[in-house]
Design a protein around this motif. Structure first.
Motif, PDB file in Angstrom:
ATOM      1  N   GLN A  87       0.862  -1.182   0.000  1.00  0.00           N
ATOM      2  CA  GLN A  87       0.000   0.000   0.000  1.00  0.00           C
ATOM      3  C   GLN A  87       0.891   1.220   0.000  1.00  0.00           C
ATOM      4  N   VAL A  88       0.594   2.163  -0.870  1.00  0.00           N
ATOM      5  CA  VAL A  88       1.259   3.466  -0.802  1.00  0.00           C
ATOM      6  C   VAL A  88       0.218   4.437  -0.247  1.00  0.00           C
ATOM      7  N   CYS A  89       0.487   4.962   0.946  1.00  0.00           N
ATOM      8  CA  CYS A  89      -0.483   5.842   1.615  1.00  0.00           C
ATOM      9  C   CYS A  89       0.053   7.272   1.572  1.00  0.00           C
ATOM     10  N   ILE A  90      -0.763   8.170   1.086  1.00  0.00           N
ATOM     11  CA  ILE A  90      -0.339   9.572   0.959  1.00  0.00           C
ATOM     12  C   ILE A  90      -1.401  10.462   1.578  1.00  0.00           C
ATOM     13  N   THR A  91      -0.990  11.315   2.504  1.00  0.00           N
ATOM     14  CA  THR A  91      -1.908  12.316   3.061  1.00  0.00           C
ATOM     15  C   THR A  91      -1.465  13.682   2.557  1.00  0.00           C
ATOM     16  N   ILE A  92      -2.358  14.356   1.886  1.00  0.00           N
ATOM     17  CA  ILE A  92      -2.073  15.738   1.449  1.00  0.00           C
ATOM     18  C   ILE A  92      -2.655  16.646   2.527  1.00  0.00           C
ATOM     19  N   ILE A  93      -1.801  17.360   3.236  1.00  0.00           N
ATOM     20  CA  ILE A  93      -2.290  18.149   4.365  1.00  0.00           C
ATOM     21  C   ILE A  93      -2.633  19.567   3.928  1.00  0.00           C
ATOM     22  N   GLU A  94      -1.658  20.284   3.415  1.00  0.00           N
ATOM     23  CA  GLU A  94      -1.951  21.661   2.994  1.00  0.00           C
ATOM     24  C   GLU A  94      -0.872  22.121   2.031  1.00  0.00           C
ATOM     25  N   ALA A  95      -1.135  23.249   1.373  1.00  0.00           N
ATOM     26  CA  ALA A  95      -0.126  23.870   0.523  1.00  0.00           C
ATOM     27  C   ALA A  95       0.083  25.290   1.013  1.00  0.00           C
ATOM     28  N   ARG A  96       1.276  25.809   0.781  1.00  0.00           N
ATOM     29  CA  ARG A  96       1.588  27.187   1.187  1.00  0.00           C
ATOM     30  C   ARG A  96       2.335  27.879   0.062  1.00  0.00           C
ATOM     31  N   GLN A  97       2.236  29.177   0.055  1.00  0.00           N
ATOM     32  CA  GLN A  97       3.052  30.042  -0.799  1.00  0.00           C
ATOM     33  C   GLN A  97       2.996  29.620  -2.264  1.00  0.00           C
ATOM     34  N   LEU A  98       1.790  29.223  -2.712  1.00  0.00           N
ATOM     35  CA  LEU A  98       1.675  28.845  -4.121  1.00  0.00           C
ATOM     36  C   LEU A  98       1.889  30.095  -4.967  1.00  0.00           C
ATOM     37  N   ALA A  99       2.602  29.920  -6.098  1.00  0.00           N
ATOM     38  CA  ALA A  99       2.923  31.070  -6.936  1.00  0.00           C
ATOM     39  C   ALA A  99       1.661  31.512  -7.653  1.00  0.00           C
ATOM     40  N   GLY A 100       1.309  32.765  -7.481  1.00  0.00           N
ATOM     41  CA  GLY A 100       0.114  33.270  -8.140  1.00  0.00           C
ATOM     42  C   GLY A 100      -0.822  33.878  -7.121  1.00  0.00           C
TER      43      GLY A 100
END
Length: 1849
Positions: A87-100
């Protein structure tokens, strides 16, 4: 990168090369059993399909020292190539400082070809997702690790336009796997745009990534919902998602793969179908249409196609652009055949970049070649249905050579900006002069086949021959391409092996075909007799022997080190060994080996010729540097070896071995592997593949291959997939061969190693002449006759081969062409044959001396006799016989254990020994042990059964076996009938103890008379002890007995008990006293005899105390350890704060002290905010999580400090003294370090918020199961699984073999016991009266069970939307409680907060199952996972696991109310009574139990009243219970109040964790007083708040528009804000035509929201879509988003700036507009912060900003706002309207008159726009118009007027 590099390469591990264990080197396909797949399965190797796994298939013969033999198997599929569940488990929590600016980001998560998306977050560049994705795979690890994980952040657009990529991040699965625990946790992935090279970072994405294989536990750090890195502004740079050693600043680089040419490629189909195809299509080509495809980092490029050739020339380069260092390590190079229908793969090579680069200080960028890479795969005959086609793609060990390809790889770091974006470019290049990179030399490979035996029956009907090949040379069936290369290629001077037309003079590669013969119709042999056939192959290759020599020298050092370390390990296990001396010797040998290597390497580098690649030079430099460093490290380690630090030093030495192994293999190939094929009837039947490195000759001994010039045993195996599974268990043929590989000019050196005793033929006499070829056969004249005696004593732990779960084993002993079998022992997995087999007239060719040195090997195979059909194979091992020549004296051999293997599986152990005896003529036996009297006769002609002679069989002693028959559990049906009257038989060495028969297993599965014993005779040496078999039999009617299941205990060590006598105890006391005196002297007289304190809420385990496991963090020493003769009190501390009923009386305190105490109390009250009444169980829970997080941090700091201290100390001191100081330092400085840690924690700003929680009672949060903390509660009750049915090797089927469990225990000890015994049983009783006395009764008992389920985390998604709707089901015996109606919608981390009460009867209902199910609207609910708890073991455990002990005793009701129906004093009194201890006796501040006194003392060191408190007896008793393990004789650590985190598993995916459940269980016997009501753990309901924000004014807002008439800068400003999300947005009205950036609003936003105080999260409940059945609850951080915009009428509004305020922590507003700057947004602790939940009302100025391309912030405006937080009740009392509406309306803003909308107010527009700006122009225009009209009228009227006047009208 270092972590990645240290991973093992597939199939390239070296076995214990030079060790004495003969069979280690034989029977080995790959070193799989040394390195179990789970722990060390790493990135597959540089050359998965190209490097042979079989380096150790052959054997050297050396002197055998080891008593215990290990041998490994013949046929195996490497674990890396077997399909498994992942199993490949991935949690996407948050993003910051996205360009734009103001975007709608969505994240695409891709693993391999599977893609999943998060939800879209609107108008934000710091979205919060917290979404969990699981990708399931069932494939070979080698394939999985090449999969690329891509995280892409996209700008979501409408249906018509595709999403725009903002930034992406790539890494391969292997990089994740190589991390500790196979995971990255809470790391920030740096996003870059592949097409915008110069753009820099495009933002950061915070995520967790982990790869889970079968049996792995996901060890996430303990989750604290208030994550520190959630705070706005936490620095992502410091926590990037990169492996250790990879710099945060990664550059762009070009990876250039140059493909020059290939040769020796196979023909295409030469079969019938191909001829049909030729007839129809006219396609008459013979060869492939090759092209090369190169794949790297998810991209692939390909060369042009060359038509119809086996020797194509491309001269092309493929360029990849990727970040450096890359997070994808493998380059896949594939030669393919271009076909109209489907391109077929010719061969595959994997190049691991970590092997061709080095990231050290003096490292080098990836570089390779130009060098030939050899390709391997299926055989070259090109059949239409090629069953081995998968081998061509690199999935398995190649079984034939398929050509070679010349290529090079290099890497350029690109600094210039004109780099092409990341696609693949293909360009033409110039050809290279191959001779510059290696001179072509003629090599000779010589093999003499001395013996070919054990040939399978199925190939025996046709003549058999053997074929030898290296590359295409020698391949007589399907190898040679007969085309000559073009003239320009020949001019290179390297006409490769493929360019040579097969001539008889070049090679003699096959033996003459011969019909196999047999003596017993079991195994066949080829009748070579006196003439041994020889094979030789001559071929031309580039001379790169130096690479192989270098590998051989390093391999020899590693093999010697491994052998030494295995000896040290066996000495460590023996009590009286001297491992430290041996370890010092091993380190000395390593130093010598390293020194010798360096001298060889330096000699070579000084004379080096030019034909070397860059990698050759760099690798040589690296090897020298590493080995030089290893030598000095070994010297350092040797100096530090002492008895105490031995295991540490052993680990260090083992790390040296790993390092050496990593240096052995050279990534650049030098010579192809050697293949030895057995051919029967023109078909290839079986093969073995041998690395050329092991056979290569060198004049320098150390550089010679370990199998060069020696006789070795080679086992042939089936090709491809056939070799795995039952088909591959049998040996196809066993060859005894002599092999030699070297330059033609060295060929005279092949003669000395050939076993002597042959006639010197003409070829051998003239071998030095250049034209003489090696002999075609050797004629032997010397031969010896021997007798083999096989002493077969017993076997144990055999594999079950019958449906009953047992076997009927017999052994077959094979030597040469002779074979004998033992008798069959029915129905057992641990047969004792006690049989001597005699094999006469064994003919061995050669001289006596050589036979003594290298005797023929004995093969032993164990089979299961079946009445019908063929006997089933169980296992095989190899043994080396003890040789006695005619003239030598006889020595008795000892029995030895040999490991049996079936395929790669361990199949048991055999206890036997073998003698090869040569008798003098006419003499019967001389001094040889005479053949003993026969025991009995076999039926038939097998002859009498001879027992093992007296002097060889083990000597016996008297033992007593005591068995506790407790009960049977979970018995399955046998033959469709339930098992109702079972009996347990325990058998050892032919003696059986039987339990009573259970009258009805369903009503009461426990035995009434549990303890029985038997006296028996067993071997004195534990090594020879037979196994114990536990059998369960069902006693059915009419005297029938049915076997239910069996359990075999092969090692008795766990159940042996050696009592301690008084003499032993006195000796240990004397030793400890002597050590103490020595320590005391070294301490410079500083007394060290006080017991350190332990806060009583930390349950410290203690080494050396019976029953006290680890688990505590405080290291302390009991007084009795240091000074056994002085009995001192044990000091205990009590946590007074907030404890009710703790302090009964205060002794008089002075006024000053009282005022100080008051001051302290006041300070603590400042922080005290939560009232006692407001606290609930969750307060305690969150405080515990924080305490654990703090503890982890503290431990980490302490560990770092400890490492530094140790490092420094090792610099100054070595030897024993240094070690003792270090040991003492650990103990003495603990307090100092903890004080320092406390101080640091107190000063850190993060703990400021936590201070007020200091006196909240906490509970122990266990990151795993409670059983792991307390040894599975198996102090006296063990669970034995009963097996039935065949063991097939298939894991799923084998798990189904369990048919029930037997609960009980065994103890084996010498009888009678010694007189001066000074030991007790587990319950503290006298062992003379039996070991299991004093145990609780096993009668049925009624128990109230309370199961508290707190929450679950990381559940496996079950629905299509990537979520689940979980609920809990609790099952105990026949009772089932379901909580289906309270399912939690669309949650993978649900908080349940439930208590389930079930009444149960032990033993029937002892297995508790907690299931998490997924609610489905339609269809049945799916199970996510379940966990099972054995409540019975807990209930009867000495650790008292019925109800955990709280760390404080509080009588009043509240969040920490005492749960147990018994008070601490009652519990203590009961424990003392059960353990027959005197006590407890309470005194003022102390309590005495037997001879041990515990004294109480205050926790606070600076407290002036320390020691003056009088404590209640309950508190005293509780404090003692927390230290119960220190009580002598019966002490054991008691289970504290706890929450355990249990992994849940799904039966459909065994071994793969599906999530975790936090829970605990309380049990209360119904015959005792019943407990109070259950704890209320209902989840907290979020609190309702209302946030009111009044936007007063803005200032300095950037002016975006130009005025329509005037062109001046202005903006139509409005402010937008939201709390829960963009759908919750509120806007002010518009301040039109602001010319200065000032805006006036007086506008109120009102945001009602639900908030969880403890987690600092806002809770939103809403339907996810129109079709959702119910609302989904999600939690988001409490962040207020404010934005300033410019309104446009005919186009989209322009975004000007924004600010995000975390309501728990945001900068205090500035007092006026001037003081409001971007400095307010700093996160370095210099800016004062505000928490709106405490402050409630804040007013001030805050800056708006945007981020520019270079990540700098730009101020775009300021806003004056007032933020006011009210609870729902307050808001209802003081209502306020939105905007400026009623109630509590705000004044209209005082805007300038010029603020209006021009086309709605035309008059105002005229006044303020036209008149205001063009006033003078208008006046001038009007004057001008007036004058113009005047003059026009004047001139118009003048003539008429004049005429009138003239005429006088």
């Amino acid at each position: 990168m270092k972590a990645v590099r240290s991973l093992v390469r597939l199939g390239r591990q070296r076995s214990r090369g030079g060790s004495g264990d003969e069979e280690e080197k034989i029977l080995k396909d790959a070193d799989h059993n040394d390195h179990p797949i789970r722990g060390d399965m790493s990135r597959p190797p540089s050359a998965c399909s190209t490097i042979s796994d079989n380096e150790t298939t052959c054997s050297l013969s050396t002197n055998v020292k080891a008593k215990r033999y290990k041998s490994e198997t013949v046929n195996s599929t490497p674990a890396e190539l077997k399909a498994q569940d992942f199993q490949v488990c991935i949690t996407i929590i948050e993003a910051r400082q996205l360009a734009g600016l103001n975007m709608d980001p969505v994240v695409c998560v891709q693993v391999g070809d599977q893609k999943k998306y998060t939800s879209v977050k609107e108008s934000t560049n710091c979205p919060y997702y917290n979404e969990y994705f699981v990708f399931d795979f069932h494939m070979a690890p080698a394939m999985l690790f090449d999969k690329i994980i891509t995280l892409t952040v996209l700008q979501s657009r409408n249906i018509l336009r595709s999403n725009k990529v903002l930034g992406s991040f790539k890494l391969d699965v292997a990089t994740v796997w190589s991390q500790p625990e196979h995971q990255f946790y809470h790391k920030w992935a740096l996003l870059t745009d592949p097409d915008d090279i110069t753009g820099g970072p495009k933002g950061y994405l915070k995520c967790d990534i982990c790869v889970v294989g079968k049996g792995d536990a996901i060890k996430a750090p303990l989750r604290n919902d208030k994550d520190e890195d959630d705070i706005e502004g936490a620095d992502p740079e410091g926590n990037l998602l990169l492996p250790d050693g990879v710099p945060a600043e990664r550059q762009r680089a070009k990876f250039i793969v140059r493909v020059y040419r290939a040769d020796g490629l196979p023909k295409i189909n030469s079969s019938l179908m191909a001829n049909v195809k030729k007839a129809f299509t006219g396609d008459s080509r013979d060869y492939v249409d090759p092209y090369v495809q190169v794949s790297f980092a998810g991209l692939s490029g390909r060369t042009s196609v060359k038509k119809n050739t086996a020797c194509p020339t491309w001269n092309e380069q493929i360029i990849f652009t990727e970040m450096f260092p890359p997070l994808c390590q493998r380059v896949k190079i594939q030669v393919r055949d271009n076909d109209a229908v489907n391109d077929t793969v010719v061969g595959t090579h994997f190049l691991d970049l970590t092997t061709v680069s080095n990231d050290g200080d003096k490292g080098y960028l990836p570089t390779f070649g130009p060098a030939y890479v050899f390709l391997y795969g299926s055989t070259r005959d090109g059949a239409v249905m090629d069953e081995h086609a998968s081998l061509n793609a690199g999935l398995g060990e190649g079984i034939a050579y398929r050509g070679r390809i010349l290529l090079s790889v290099r890497c350029q770091i690109s600094d210039q900006l004109d780099v092409a974006p990341s696609e693949v470019a293909v360009e033409n290049i110039l050809s290279i002069q191959e001779s510059n990179y290696g001179k072509s030399e003629e090599f000779l490979l010589f093999v003499s086949v001395l013996e070919a035996t054990m040939i399978e029956k199925r190939v025996s009907d046709k003549p058999v021959s053997f074929e030898l090949s290296i590359g295409n040379a020698g391949n007589s069936l399907d190898g040679c391409s007969t085309t000559r290369p073009s003239s320009d290629e020949e001019s290179d001077g390297d006409s490769g092996p493929e360019s040579v037309i097969a001539e008889t003079s070049m090679w003699q590669s096959t033996t003459p075909p011969a019909k196999p013969m047999t003596n017993d119709k079991v195994y066949y042999f080829l009748p070579f007799w006196d003439d041994k056939p020889c094979l030789y192959v001559r071929s031309f290759f580039q001379d790169h022997r130096r690479r192989l020599y270098n590998s051989n020298v390093i391999n020899a050092i590693a093999a010697k080190l491994e052998e030494g370390l295995s000896e040290v390990l066996s000495l460590l296990e023996e009590e009286d060994g001297s491992p430290e001396r041996r370890l010092k010797e091993v380190m000395e040998e390593l130093m010598t080996g390293c020194g010798h290597y360096l001298s060889l390497a330096r000699a070579y580098t000084s004379n080096a010729s030019g034909a070397r690649t860059k990698l050759d030079k760099e690798r040589m430099r690296l090897c020298q540097k590493e080995i030089d460093h290893l030598g000095s490290s070994a010297r350092h380690t040797k100096a530090l070896v002492t008895r105490h630090s031995l295991r540490e030093r052993y680990k260090t030495a083992h790390s040296y071995l790993v390092k050496l192994r990593g240096l052995i293999e050279d990534p650049q190939h030098s010579l192809p592997d050697v293949f030895l094929w057995m051919i029967s009837g023109g078909k290839r039947v079986a093969y073995q593949r041998l690395p050329a490195r092991c056979l290569l000759y060198s004049p320098v001994d150390e550089e010679r291959g370990k199998h060069c010039g020696v006789t070795q045993t080679v086992f042939l195996k089936l090709p491809g997939r056939k070799s795995s599974g039952p088909g591959g268990w049998s040996i196809q043929a066993k060859l005894n061969v002599y092999m030699w590989l070297g330059l033609m000019k060295h060929k005279k050196n092949l003669v000395p190693g050939i076993p002597k005793g042959y006639e010197l033929s003409y070829e051998i006499r003239n071998i030095e002449r250049s034209l003489t070829l090696p002999p075609v056969s050797l004629h032997y004249t010397q031969k010896q006759t021997f007798q083999l005696r096989a002493h077969m004593y017993q076997a144990r732990s055999l594999i079950a081969s019958d449906n009953s779960g047992l076997s009927d084993p017999f052994a077959r002993v094979i030597i040469g062409e002779h074979c004998r079998i033992t008798q069959v022992i029915d129905e057992t997995l641990s047969p004792t044959w006690d049989e001597m087999l005699v094999l006469d007239d064994i003919l061995v060719y050669g001289t006596k001396e050589e036979i003594k040195e290298e005797p023929p090997m004995v093969v032993i195979e164990i089979f299961d006799q079946d009445n019908v059909g063929k006997s089933e194979f169980i296992g095989r091992t190899l043994a080396r016989p003890h040789v006695k020549l005619r003239e030598e004296l006889y020595e008795r051999p000892h029995l030895e254990w040999h490991d049996l293997f079936r395929g790669t599986d361990h199949a048991g152990e055999l206890l036997a020994t073998f003698e090869l005896l040569q008798f003098q003529d006419g003499e019967e036996g001389g001094d040889v042990v005479p053949v003993p009297q026969a025991k009995e006769h076999h039926g038939g002609d097998a002859g009498p059964i001879l027992p093992v002679p007296r002097g060889i069989r083990p000597t016996l002693a008297k033992y007593r076996l005591e068995v506790l028959f407790w009960g049977l559990r979970d018995l399955k049906r046998i033959h469709l009938l339930t098992v109702d009257r079972p009996r347990v038989d325990v058998e050892v060495a032919g003696h059986i103890i039987q339990s009573a028969v259970l009258i009805s297993a369903r009503k009461n599965p426990n035995f009434t008379n549990p303890v029985k014993y038997i006296d028996l005779e067993l071997p004195e040496q534990e090594l020879y002890c037979p196994p114990i078999t536990i059998r369960v039999v069902d006693c059915r009617s009419f005297g029938r007995f049915t076997l239910v299941g069996t359990h075999i205990i092969s090692s008795l060590h766990r159940y042996m008990w050696t009592p301690v006598t008084k003499r032993d105890r006195e000796a240990t006391l004397r030793n400890s006293l002597a050590q103490q005196l020595q320590l005391g002297m070294e301490d410079n007289g500083v007394p060290n005899n006080t017991n350190s304190l332990v806060p009583n809420n930390v349950h410290g385990g203690h080494v050396g105390i019976p029953g006290g496991g680890g688990g505590g963090r405080v290291i302390y020493r009991k007084e009795t350890e240091r000074s056994p003769l002085l009995q001192k009190d044990t000091i205990i501390t009590i946590d007074y704060v907030g404890g009710s009923g703790a302090v009964s009386k205060l002794v008089a305190v002075t006024k000053k002290e009282k005022s100080e105490a008051n001051k302290r109390r006041k300070q603590s009250l400042d922080f005290e905010e939560e009232d006692e009444e407001n606290r609930d169980w969750w307060t305690k829970y969150f405080a515990s999580l924080e305490a654990v997080a703090l503890q982890q941090q503290e431990d980490r700091n302490a560990r770092e400090r400890g490492d530094n201290a140790e490092g420094e100390q090792n610099q100054h001191q070595d030897g024993q003294k240094g070690d003792q100081n270090q040991d003492r330092k650990k103990h003495n400085t603990f307090k100092a370090t903890s004080t320092a840690a406390k101080l640091a924690a107190r000063l850190s700003p993060k703990t400021q918020r936590r201070k007020h929680k200091a006196n909240i009672a906490v509970v122990k949060v266990i990151p795993g199961e409670l059983e792991t903390e307390f040894g599975g509660f198996r102090e006296w009750l063990h669970t034995f699984e009963l097996y039935r049915g065949k063991k097939t090797g298939d894991e799923l089927e084998d798990e189904g073999r369990v048919v029930g469990k037997f609960k009980g225990s065994l103890k084996l000890y010498r009888w009678p016991l010694p007189k001066d015994i000074d030991d007790t049983t587990i319950t503290g009783g006298d062992p003379q009266y039996g070991f299991f006395q004093g145990l609780p009764s096993n009668d049925p008992i009624h128990v109230l069970v309370r199961v508290y389920v707190v929450r679950a985390c990381d559940l496996h998604p079950m629905d299509l939307n990537g979520k689940a709707d979980p609920y809990i089901v609790v099952q105990l015996g026949g009772k089932k409680v379901s909580d289906k109606e309270n399912y939690i919608s669309k949650q993978l981390n649900p908080v349940f907060g439930k208590c389930f009460e079930v009444e149960a009867t032990f033993p029937q209902d002892s297995m508790l199952t907690v299931q998490v199910l997924d609610w489905d609207l339609v269809g049945s609910d799916d199970m996510i996972g379940e966990t099972k708890l054995d409540l019975e073991n807990r209930f009867y455990s000495r650790h008292r696991a019925t109800c955990g002990l709280a760390n404080r005793y509080e009588t009043r009701s509240g969040y920490n109310q005492w749960r147990d129906p018994m008070k601490p004093t009652q519990i203590l009194a009961r424990l003392c009574k059960e353990g027959r201890l005197d006590g407890p006796h309470y005194g003022p501040g102390k309590v005495r139990i037997a001879s041990k006194t515990f004294t109480v003392q205050s926790d606070d060191e600076h407290d002036p009243n320390r020691g003056r408190f009088l404590v209640s007896e309950e508190q005293l008793a509780l404090a003692v219970l927390h230290r119960w393990e220190e009580v002598p004789r019966v002490g054991a650590r008691l289970v504290p109040e706890h929450i355990e985190t249990r992994p849940i598993y799904n039966p459909d995916k065994p071994g793969i964790e599906q999530g975790k459940v936090e829970m605990w269980v309380d049990m209360f016997p119904m015959d005792m007083p019943l407990p109070g009501p259950p704890l209320d753990v209902t989840p907290r309901k979020p609190k309702s708040y209302e946030l009111r924000i009044v936007i007063w004014n803005t200032d300095d807002v950037v002016l975006e528009d130009d005025a329509f008439f005037t062109g001046e800068k202005m903006s139509d400003i409005y402010v937008k804000g939201w709390l829960k999300g963009p759908e919750d947005t509120q806007c002010t009205d518009i301040h039109y035509r602001s010319l200065t950036g000032e805006g006036n609003f007086n506008w109120r936003f009102v945001f009602p929201f639900e908030y969880l105080v403890a987690e600092e999260k806002i809770v939103i409940s809403r339907k996810e879509s129109l079709f959702s059945w119910d609302e989904t609850e999600c939690k988001i951080p409490a962040r207020l988003e404010l934005q300033v915009w410019d309104a446009d009428h005919f186009s989209a509004d322009d975004f000007l700036g924004a600010i995000t305020l975390d309501l728990n922590r945001f900068p205090r507003g500035a007092k006026n507009s001037k003081m409001c700057t971007l400095n307010m947004l700093k996160t370095d602790g210099t800016v004062p912060m505000v928490n709106i939940f405490k402050q409630r009302r804040v007013k001030g100025w805050w800056p708006f900003y945007i981020k520019k391309e270079n990540e700098e912030m730009e101020l775009t405006g300021k806003v004056e706002a007032e933020i006011h937080l009210l609870t729902k009740d307050e808001a209802e009392k003081i209502p306020a309207g939105l905007g400026r509406s009623e109630p509590d309306p705000l004044e209209k803003p005082n805007r300038p008159d010029a603020s209006f909308m021009w086309f709605l107010n035309p008059l105002k527009s005229i006044r303020y726009i036209i008149w205001h700006n063009y006033k003078w122009a208008i006046i001038k225009l009007l004057v001008f118009f007036a004058l113009t009209i005047f003059f026009v009228l004047f001139f118009y009227s003048v003539p008429g007027f004049t005429v009138k006047k003239i005429l006088g009208a």
